[in-house]
Design a protein around this motif. Sequence first.
Motif, PDB file in Angstrom:
ATOM      1  N   THR A 242      -2.879   7.366 -12.890  1.00  0.00           N
ATOM      2  CA  THR A 242      -2.896   6.005 -12.350  1.00  0.00           C
ATOM      3  C   THR A 242      -4.234   5.375 -12.679  1.00  0.00           C
ATOM      4  O   THR A 242      -5.286   5.958 -12.395  1.00  0.00           O
ATOM      5  CB  THR A 242      -2.683   5.986 -10.822  1.00  0.00           C
ATOM      6  OG1 THR A 242      -1.474   6.671 -10.513  1.00  0.00           O
ATOM      7  CG2 THR A 242      -2.581   4.555 -10.317  1.00  0.00           C
TER       8      THR A 242
ATOM      9  N   ARG B  31       1.206   6.564  -7.045  1.00  0.00           N
ATOM     10  CA  ARG B  31       0.136   7.529  -7.339  1.00  0.00           C
ATOM     11  C   ARG B  31       0.669   8.961  -7.293  1.00  0.00           C
ATOM     12  O   ARG B  31       0.333   9.785  -8.145  1.00  0.00           O
ATOM     13  CB  ARG B  31      -0.991   7.382  -6.318  1.00  0.00           C
ATOM     14  CG  ARG B  31      -1.785   6.103  -6.409  1.00  0.00           C
ATOM     15  CD  ARG B  31      -3.002   6.217  -5.482  1.00  0.00           C
ATOM     16  NE  ARG B  31      -3.582   4.926  -5.225  1.00  0.00           N
ATOM     17  CZ  ARG B  31      -4.392   4.277  -6.079  1.00  0.00           C
ATOM     18  NH1 ARG B  31      -4.652   4.806  -7.249  1.00  0.00           N
ATOM     19  NH2 ARG B  31      -4.890   3.094  -5.756  1.00  0.00           N
ATOM     20  N   GLU B  32       1.480   9.250  -6.280  1.00  0.00           N
ATOM     21  CA  GLU B  32       1.994  10.611  -6.110  1.00  0.00           C
ATOM     22  C   GLU B  32       2.958  11.008  -7.220  1.00  0.00           C
ATOM     23  O   GLU B  32       3.060  12.187  -7.568  1.00  0.00           O
ATOM     24  CB  GLU B  32       2.706  10.729  -4.761  1.00  0.00           C
ATOM     25  CG  GLU B  32       1.781  10.616  -3.557  1.00  0.00           C
ATOM     26  CD  GLU B  32       2.552  10.544  -2.250  1.00  0.00           C
ATOM     27  OE1 GLU B  32       3.806  10.463  -2.321  1.00  0.00           O
ATOM     28  OE2 GLU B  32       1.915  10.562  -1.176  1.00  0.00           O
ATOM     29  N   THR B  33       3.650  10.020  -7.777  1.00  0.00           N
ATOM     30  CA  THR B  33       4.729  10.297  -8.719  1.00  0.00           C
ATOM     31  C   THR B  33       4.287  10.219 -10.178  1.00  0.00           C
ATOM     32  O   THR B  33       4.882  10.865 -11.042  1.00  0.00           O
ATOM     33  CB  THR B  33       5.892   9.310  -8.477  1.00  0.00           C
ATOM     34  OG1 THR B  33       6.217   9.300  -7.088  1.00  0.00           O
ATOM     35  CG2 THR B  33       7.133   9.711  -9.252  1.00  0.00           C
TER      36      THR B  33
ATOM     37  N   ASP C  11      -6.443   2.031 -11.985  1.00  0.00           N
ATOM     38  CA  ASP C  11      -6.567   0.855 -11.122  1.00  0.00           C
ATOM     39  C   ASP C  11      -7.512  -0.171 -11.726  1.00  0.00           C
ATOM     40  O   ASP C  11      -8.554   0.183 -12.296  1.00  0.00           O
ATOM     41  CB  ASP C  11      -7.100   1.268  -9.751  1.00  0.00           C
ATOM     42  CG  ASP C  11      -6.102   2.109  -8.971  1.00  0.00           C
ATOM     43  OD1 ASP C  11      -5.281   1.517  -8.267  1.00  0.00           O
ATOM     44  OD2 ASP C  11      -6.149   3.353  -9.092  1.00  0.00           O
TER      45      ASP C  11
ATOM     46  N   PRO D 214       0.815  -1.224   0.000  1.00  0.00           N
ATOM     47  CA  PRO D 214       0.000   0.000   0.000  1.00  0.00           C
ATOM     48  C   PRO D 214       0.847   1.272   0.000  1.00  0.00           C
ATOM     49  O   PRO D 214       0.507   2.248  -0.684  1.00  0.00           O
ATOM     50  CB  PRO D 214      -0.830  -0.130   1.282  1.00  0.00           C
ATOM     51  CG  PRO D 214      -0.967  -1.609   1.486  1.00  0.00           C
ATOM     52  CD  PRO D 214       0.346  -2.177   1.040  1.00  0.00           C
ATOM     53  N   ALA D 215       1.941   1.285   0.755  1.00  0.00           N
ATOM     54  CA  ALA D 215       2.804   2.469   0.788  1.00  0.00           C
ATOM     55  C   ALA D 215       3.475   2.696  -0.570  1.00  0.00           C
ATOM     56  O   ALA D 215       3.594   3.848  -1.029  1.00  0.00           O
ATOM     57  CB  ALA D 215       3.863   2.308   1.876  1.00  0.00           C
ATOM     58  N   GLN D 216       3.912   1.610  -1.209  1.00  0.00           N
ATOM     59  CA  GLN D 216       4.515   1.738  -2.534  1.00  0.00           C
ATOM     60  C   GLN D 216       3.494   2.233  -3.555  1.00  0.00           C
ATOM     61  O   GLN D 216       3.813   3.053  -4.423  1.00  0.00           O
ATOM     62  CB  GLN D 216       5.113   0.407  -2.964  1.00  0.00           C
ATOM     63  CG  GLN D 216       6.357   0.019  -2.187  1.00  0.00           C
ATOM     64  CD  GLN D 216       6.787  -1.410  -2.447  1.00  0.00           C
ATOM     65  OE1 GLN D 216       5.974  -2.281  -2.803  1.00  0.00           O
ATOM     66  NE2 GLN D 216       8.082  -1.685  -2.260  1.00  0.00           N
ATOM     67  N   LEU D 217       2.260   1.737  -3.456  1.00  0.00           N
ATOM     68  CA  LEU D 217       1.206   2.181  -4.371  1.00  0.00           C
ATOM     69  C   LEU D 217       0.942   3.673  -4.193  1.00  0.00           C
ATOM     70  O   LEU D 217       0.753   4.400  -5.179  1.00  0.00           O
ATOM     71  CB  LEU D 217      -0.067   1.377  -4.145  1.00  0.00           C
ATOM     72  CG  LEU D 217      -1.281   1.785  -4.996  1.00  0.00           C
ATOM     73  CD1 LEU D 217      -0.942   1.789  -6.481  1.00  0.00           C
ATOM     74  CD2 LEU D 217      -2.457   0.851  -4.724  1.00  0.00           C
ATOM     75  N   GLU D 218       0.939   4.140  -2.976  1.00  0.00           N
ATOM     76  CA  GLU D 218       0.732   5.570  -2.733  1.00  0.00           C
ATOM     77  C   GLU D 218       1.858   6.389  -3.361  1.00  0.00           C
ATOM     78  O   GLU D 218       1.621   7.452  -3.936  1.00  0.00           O
ATOM     79  CB  GLU D 218       0.636   5.844  -1.226  1.00  0.00           C
ATOM     80  CG  GLU D 218       0.305   7.279  -0.879  1.00  0.00           C
ATOM     81  CD  GLU D 218      -1.010   7.742  -1.471  1.00  0.00           C
ATOM     82  OE1 GLU D 218      -1.120   8.955  -1.778  1.00  0.00           O
ATOM     83  OE2 GLU D 218      -1.935   6.916  -1.639  1.00  0.00           O
ATOM     84  N   TYR D 219       3.065   5.885  -3.260  1.00  0.00           N
ATOM     85  CA  TYR D 219       4.212   6.560  -3.872  1.00  0.00           C
ATOM     86  C   TYR D 219       4.050   6.599  -5.392  1.00  0.00           C
ATOM     87  O   TYR D 219       4.325   7.624  -6.043  1.00  0.00           O
ATOM     88  CB  TYR D 219       5.494   5.844  -3.475  1.00  0.00           C
ATOM     89  CG  TYR D 219       6.776   6.471  -3.966  1.00  0.00           C
ATOM     90  CD1 TYR D 219       6.924   7.851  -4.027  1.00  0.00           C
ATOM     91  CD2 TYR D 219       7.851   5.674  -4.353  1.00  0.00           C
ATOM     92  CE1 TYR D 219       8.108   8.424  -4.472  1.00  0.00           C
ATOM     93  CE2 TYR D 219       9.039   6.239  -4.797  1.00  0.00           C
ATOM     94  CZ  TYR D 219       9.156   7.616  -4.855  1.00  0.00           C
ATOM     95  OH  TYR D 219      10.324   8.172  -5.298  1.00  0.00           O
TER      96      TYR D 219
END
Length: 213
Positions: free
Chosen positions: A70, A64-66, A72, A57-62
């Motif tokens: 995105t 999305r931010e970058t 899904d 989940p943390a990697q997915l958020e990164y």
Amino acid sequence: MIPKRIVIFTGGRLGTWALDFLTPDDMLIGADAGALFLVEHGLKPHIALGDFDSVTPAQLEYIRETSGETHDYDPIDKDYTDTELAWRLALSKKPQQIVMLGALGTRFDHSLANVHLLRMAQQQGIAASIVDEHNCIQLTADQTKLYNSSYTYVSLLPLSERVTGITLTGFQYPLHEASLEIGQSLGISNKLLLEEGQIAIKQGMLLVIQSRD
């Protein structure tokens, strides 16, 4: 604007070697873990997509931010692999060329399915290749030129049941109006003798695989 070249990063074998294939004008699509690879190496995917079951989940958020966009997908309610979703999206943008990195790996079923994706690009007249650290795979239904490079071997394998009218010029083992049937290994491990070689066929679909150990 229609991109000249789209480079897809997907979730198979990737390494820093893959970054050497990029040019500043490339449109970047990251599929699942391929998107993570891009952002972890300081690159911004124009589009990241997939069910993202290979990232935390943390990697997915990164991601999305970058990423620019995105997309899904539900991991159950989808008909295609993440790689094919990326491939179809790239085709819809009508680029001159598509290069896919990370499409080969430990899952042979995924690797083989990804090689079969080349057929869609060929039917639409879009130059396409799958590249890893040791191989460059293309598909031709008419003719293609190859140039002497860091690859040692050139192998020819039918993707259709039969390929006819195969003529090779500039190779160690030339062919003239030859035929290959699926399941034969006659076309394995040829070599370019000249700076440029040409492969021409009259009927069928022929995988052209440049490789090195």
